[in-house]
Design a protein around this motif. Structure first.
Motif, PDB file in Angstrom:
ATOM      1  N   GLY A   1       0.822  -1.199   0.000  1.00  0.00           N
ATOM      2  CA  GLY A   1       0.000   0.000   0.000  1.00  0.00           C
ATOM      3  C   GLY A   1       0.849   1.238   0.000  1.00  0.00           C
ATOM      4  O   GLY A   1       2.037   1.203  -0.357  1.00  0.00           O
ATOM      5  N   THR A   2       0.229   2.350   0.401  1.00  0.00           N
ATOM      6  CA  THR A   2       0.944   3.613   0.506  1.00  0.00           C
ATOM      7  C   THR A   2       0.677   4.229   1.867  1.00  0.00           C
ATOM      8  O   THR A   2      -0.369   3.972   2.489  1.00  0.00           O
ATOM      9  CB  THR A   2       0.502   4.607  -0.588  1.00  0.00           C
ATOM     10  OG1 THR A   2      -0.888   4.906  -0.436  1.00  0.00           O
ATOM     11  CG2 THR A   2       0.744   4.033  -1.978  1.00  0.00           C
ATOM     12  N   ALA A   3       1.611   5.045   2.315  1.00  0.00           N
ATOM     13  CA  ALA A   3       1.459   5.727   3.603  1.00  0.00           C
ATOM     14  C   ALA A   3       2.097   7.101   3.532  1.00  0.00           C
ATOM     15  O   ALA A   3       3.117   7.305   2.855  1.00  0.00           O
ATOM     16  CB  ALA A   3       2.094   4.910   4.721  1.00  0.00           C
ATOM     17  N   ASN A   4       1.477   8.040   4.213  1.00  0.00           N
ATOM     18  CA  ASN A   4       2.006   9.393   4.345  1.00  0.00           C
ATOM     19  C   ASN A   4       1.981   9.719   5.830  1.00  0.00           C
ATOM     20  O   ASN A   4       1.018  10.280   6.345  1.00  0.00           O
ATOM     21  CB  ASN A   4       1.148  10.369   3.539  1.00  0.00           C
ATOM     22  CG  ASN A   4       1.686  11.789   3.576  1.00  0.00           C
ATOM     23  OD1 ASN A   4       2.651  12.101   4.287  1.00  0.00           O
ATOM     24  ND2 ASN A   4       1.041  12.680   2.829  1.00  0.00           N
ATOM     25  N   LEU A   5       3.062   9.290   6.524  1.00  0.00           N
ATOM     26  CA  LEU A   5       3.064   9.303   7.982  1.00  0.00           C
ATOM     27  C   LEU A   5       4.358   9.868   8.548  1.00  0.00           C
ATOM     28  O   LEU A   5       5.427   9.757   7.930  1.00  0.00           O
ATOM     29  CB  LEU A   5       2.880   7.876   8.514  1.00  0.00           C
ATOM     30  CG  LEU A   5       1.616   7.134   8.122  1.00  0.00           C
ATOM     31  CD1 LEU A   5       1.737   5.674   8.514  1.00  0.00           C
ATOM     32  CD2 LEU A   5       0.397   7.771   8.772  1.00  0.00           C
ATOM     33  N   PHE A   6       4.254  10.406   9.767  1.00  0.00           N
ATOM     34  CA  PHE A   6       5.435  10.825  10.504  1.00  0.00           C
ATOM     35  C   PHE A   6       6.293   9.596  10.792  1.00  0.00           C
ATOM     36  O   PHE A   6       5.809   8.576  11.273  1.00  0.00           O
ATOM     37  CB  PHE A   6       5.004  11.501  11.808  1.00  0.00           C
ATOM     38  CG  PHE A   6       6.149  11.887  12.688  1.00  0.00           C
ATOM     39  CD1 PHE A   6       7.018  12.907  12.322  1.00  0.00           C
ATOM     40  CD2 PHE A   6       6.373  11.234  13.895  1.00  0.00           C
ATOM     41  CE1 PHE A   6       8.077  13.257  13.136  1.00  0.00           C
ATOM     42  CE2 PHE A   6       7.429  11.588  14.718  1.00  0.00           C
ATOM     43  CZ  PHE A   6       8.288  12.613  14.343  1.00  0.00           C
ATOM     44  N   GLU A   7       7.553   9.671  10.455  1.00  0.00           N
ATOM     45  CA  GLU A   7       8.527   8.585  10.620  1.00  0.00           C
ATOM     46  C   GLU A   7       8.205   7.362   9.765  1.00  0.00           C
ATOM     47  O   GLU A   7       8.849   6.316   9.916  1.00  0.00           O
ATOM     48  CB  GLU A   7       8.659   8.177  12.100  1.00  0.00           C
ATOM     49  CG  GLU A   7       9.255   9.296  12.960  1.00  0.00           C
ATOM     50  CD  GLU A   7       9.492   8.865  14.390  1.00  0.00           C
ATOM     51  OE1 GLU A   7       8.960   7.791  14.784  1.00  0.00           O
ATOM     52  OE2 GLU A   7      10.211   9.583  15.117  1.00  0.00           O
ATOM     53  N   ALA A   8       7.187   7.458   8.908  1.00  0.00           N
ATOM     54  CA  ALA A   8       6.865   6.401   7.932  1.00  0.00           C
ATOM     55  C   ALA A   8       6.523   5.067   8.584  1.00  0.00           C
ATOM     56  O   ALA A   8       6.555   4.021   7.933  1.00  0.00           O
ATOM     57  CB  ALA A   8       8.029   6.225   6.945  1.00  0.00           C
ATOM     58  N   ALA A   9       6.174   5.081   9.858  1.00  0.00           N
ATOM     59  CA  ALA A   9       5.936   3.832  10.604  1.00  0.00           C
ATOM     60  C   ALA A   9       4.449   3.541  10.706  1.00  0.00           C
ATOM     61  O   ALA A   9       3.640   4.422  11.021  1.00  0.00           O
ATOM     62  CB  ALA A   9       6.558   3.925  11.983  1.00  0.00           C
ATOM     63  N   LEU A  10       4.092   2.274  10.474  1.00  0.00           N
ATOM     64  CA  LEU A  10       2.709   1.838  10.635  1.00  0.00           C
ATOM     65  C   LEU A  10       2.679   0.395  11.113  1.00  0.00           C
ATOM     66  O   LEU A  10       3.691  -0.315  11.076  1.00  0.00           O
ATOM     67  CB  LEU A  10       1.910   1.996   9.345  1.00  0.00           C
ATOM     68  CG  LEU A  10       2.335   1.150   8.141  1.00  0.00           C
ATOM     69  CD1 LEU A  10       1.107   0.799   7.296  1.00  0.00           C
ATOM     70  CD2 LEU A  10       3.325   1.938   7.270  1.00  0.00           C
ATOM     71  N   THR A  11       1.518  -0.039  11.541  1.00  0.00           N
ATOM     72  CA  THR A  11       1.318  -1.399  12.016  1.00  0.00           C
ATOM     73  C   THR A  11       0.181  -2.023  11.230  1.00  0.00           C
ATOM     74  O   THR A  11      -0.787  -1.342  10.877  1.00  0.00           O
ATOM     75  CB  THR A  11       0.965  -1.411  13.518  1.00  0.00           C
ATOM     76  OG1 THR A  11       2.007  -0.756  14.243  1.00  0.00           O
ATOM     77  CG2 THR A  11       0.815  -2.840  14.035  1.00  0.00           C
ATOM     78  N   VAL A  12       0.304  -3.319  10.970  1.00  0.00           N
ATOM     79  CA  VAL A  12      -0.768  -4.058  10.298  1.00  0.00           C
ATOM     80  C   VAL A  12      -1.177  -5.212  11.212  1.00  0.00           C
ATOM     81  O   VAL A  12      -0.351  -6.042  11.596  1.00  0.00           O
ATOM     82  CB  VAL A  12      -0.314  -4.597   8.931  1.00  0.00           C
ATOM     83  CG1 VAL A  12      -1.438  -5.410   8.280  1.00  0.00           C
ATOM     84  CG2 VAL A  12       0.100  -3.439   8.019  1.00  0.00           C
ATOM     85  N   ASP A  13      -2.461  -5.248  11.576  1.00  0.00           N
ATOM     86  CA  ASP A  13      -3.007  -6.318  12.408  1.00  0.00           C
ATOM     87  C   ASP A  13      -3.961  -7.178  11.598  1.00  0.00           C
ATOM     88  O   ASP A  13      -4.640  -6.693  10.684  1.00  0.00           O
ATOM     89  CB  ASP A  13      -3.807  -5.743  13.589  1.00  0.00           C
ATOM     90  CG  ASP A  13      -2.934  -5.130  14.669  1.00  0.00           C
ATOM     91  OD1 ASP A  13      -1.699  -5.340  14.632  1.00  0.00           O
ATOM     92  OD2 ASP A  13      -3.495  -4.433  15.535  1.00  0.00           O
ATOM     93  N   VAL A  14      -4.074  -8.442  12.001  1.00  0.00           N
ATOM     94  CA  VAL A  14      -5.183  -9.292  11.578  1.00  0.00           C
ATOM     95  C   VAL A  14      -6.063  -9.458  12.810  1.00  0.00           C
ATOM     96  O   VAL A  14      -5.601  -9.932  13.845  1.00  0.00           O
ATOM     97  CB  VAL A  14      -4.699 -10.659  11.062  1.00  0.00           C
ATOM     98  CG1 VAL A  14      -5.898 -11.529  10.673  1.00  0.00           C
ATOM     99  CG2 VAL A  14      -3.756 -10.484   9.879  1.00  0.00           C
ATOM    100  N   ARG A  15      -7.346  -9.058  12.703  1.00  0.00           N
ATOM    101  CA  ARG A  15      -8.255  -9.084  13.846  1.00  0.00           C
ATOM    102  C   ARG A  15      -9.456  -9.962  13.545  1.00  0.00           C
ATOM    103  O   ARG A  15      -9.978  -9.973  12.423  1.00  0.00           O
ATOM    104  CB  ARG A  15      -8.728  -7.668  14.176  1.00  0.00           C
ATOM    105  CG  ARG A  15      -7.608  -6.698  14.508  1.00  0.00           C
ATOM    106  CD  ARG A  15      -8.141  -5.297  14.739  1.00  0.00           C
ATOM    107  NE  ARG A  15      -7.075  -4.314  14.891  1.00  0.00           N
ATOM    108  CZ  ARG A  15      -7.272  -2.995  14.894  1.00  0.00           C
ATOM    109  NH1 ARG A  15      -8.514  -2.514  14.764  1.00  0.00           N
ATOM    110  NH2 ARG A  15      -6.245  -2.171  15.022  1.00  0.00           N
ATOM    111  N   ASP A  16      -9.912 -10.681  14.574  1.00  0.00           N
ATOM    112  CA  ASP A  16     -11.100 -11.519  14.403  1.00  0.00           C
ATOM    113  C   ASP A  16     -12.365 -10.679  14.573  1.00  0.00           C
ATOM    114  O   ASP A  16     -12.299  -9.450  14.745  1.00  0.00           O
ATOM    115  CB  ASP A  16     -11.074 -12.718  15.350  1.00  0.00           C
ATOM    116  CG  ASP A  16     -11.132 -12.320  16.827  1.00  0.00           C
ATOM    117  OD1 ASP A  16     -11.509 -11.170  17.136  1.00  0.00           O
ATOM    118  OD2 ASP A  16     -10.824 -13.177  17.672  1.00  0.00           O
TER     119      ASP A  16
END
Length: 255
Positions: free
Chosen positions: A177-192
């Motif tokens: 995907g793409t992101a426009n974030l401070f420090e370019a950091a993100l998290t991806v979860d799989v949630r039930d």
């Protein structure tokens, strides 16, 4: 003659008295009939006097930015329904399977999020909500109307997985995907379905503070139960660490 007449009258009186005793008192109203049992709930046995499904938000002809929340009321078999957005070519831009708070004869409420990459220009779509017949799988209770998807781009966009994609238990998910974030950091979860995280991944986009690409891989747990799950990309606030910019995509996991 008089004695015989009196004897005859006495006999008649005795017969009438015996008959009256045998007949009992005059019959009154009989016992009230038992109320009829309510019909058993069966597939598609939803009251016809009200629509099975309504969409309360967004309203017809609204312009929305992804991701956006869709909500309404429903009275469907086992409270199950589906929401999707279909473009002018008939392509499904995104789909989400939902469960209302109640169903099978009792109206309930529902809510879900549709998240998919916006186009460069405004995209007209038809927002639809419907159920599937438990008898033959056909669409029932369909409601639909036009809305427009704004070209505005959210801070995080998942391009993979896509809405409704199917995976096997233990398989690998390509997360892009793409992101426009401070420090370019993100998290991806799989949630039930309850919102519990069953797998998580830390991701860094190519560049900080401008929209840039990210790509990584996430393995689904081998002991995961088959069902519907959300793959959710999000960032944490630099101010207080709270979750923000969530972009949820529903997938199906099969055993």
């Amino acid at each position: 003659m008089v004695i015989r007449s009196l004897h005859t009258l006495a006999v008649v009186a005795v017969v009438l008295a015996v008959t009256a005793c045998a007949s009992g008192p005059a019959s009154g109203p009989g016992p009230s009939p038992s109320p009829a049992s309510p019909p058993a709930t069966s597939p598609d046995s939803i009251p016809s006097e009200a629509p099975q499904i309504t969409i309360g938000s967004p309203v017809a002809d609204a312009t929305v930015s992804v991701p956006f929340t869709v909500s309404g009321e429903a009275n469907t078999f086992e409270a199950a329904l589906t929401v999707d957005a279909v473009d002018e070519s008939g392509m499904v831009a995104c789909v989400r399977h939902l469960t209302a708070t109640s169903g099978s004869g009792t109206p309930g409420t529902w809510e879900g999020t549709l998240a998919f990459g916006p186009e460069e220009d405004a995209l007209p779509v038809r927002l639809r909500a419907y159920a599937r017949s438990a008898k033959d799988g056909s669409v029932v209770g369909l409601v639909e109307f036009p809305i427009t998807i704004s070209p505005d781009r959210p801070p995080i966009i998942l391009t993979s997985p896509a809405c409704g994609q199917v995976y096997e238990v233990g398989s690998l998910i390509l997360v892009t995907g793409t992101a426009n974030l401070f420090e370019a950091a993100l998290t991806v979860d799989v949630r039930d379905a309850s919102g519990t995280t069953v797998a998580t991944l830390q991701v860094t986009a190519d560049e900080c503070c401008v929209e840039s690409n990210f790509s990584s891989r996430l393995t689904l747990p081998a002991d995961l139960s088959p069902g519907l799950y959300d793959v959710v990309a999000y960032s944490l606030s630099a101010k207080d660490g709270s979750v923000e910019n969530e972009f949820p995509v529903q997938i199906e996991v099969r055993g």
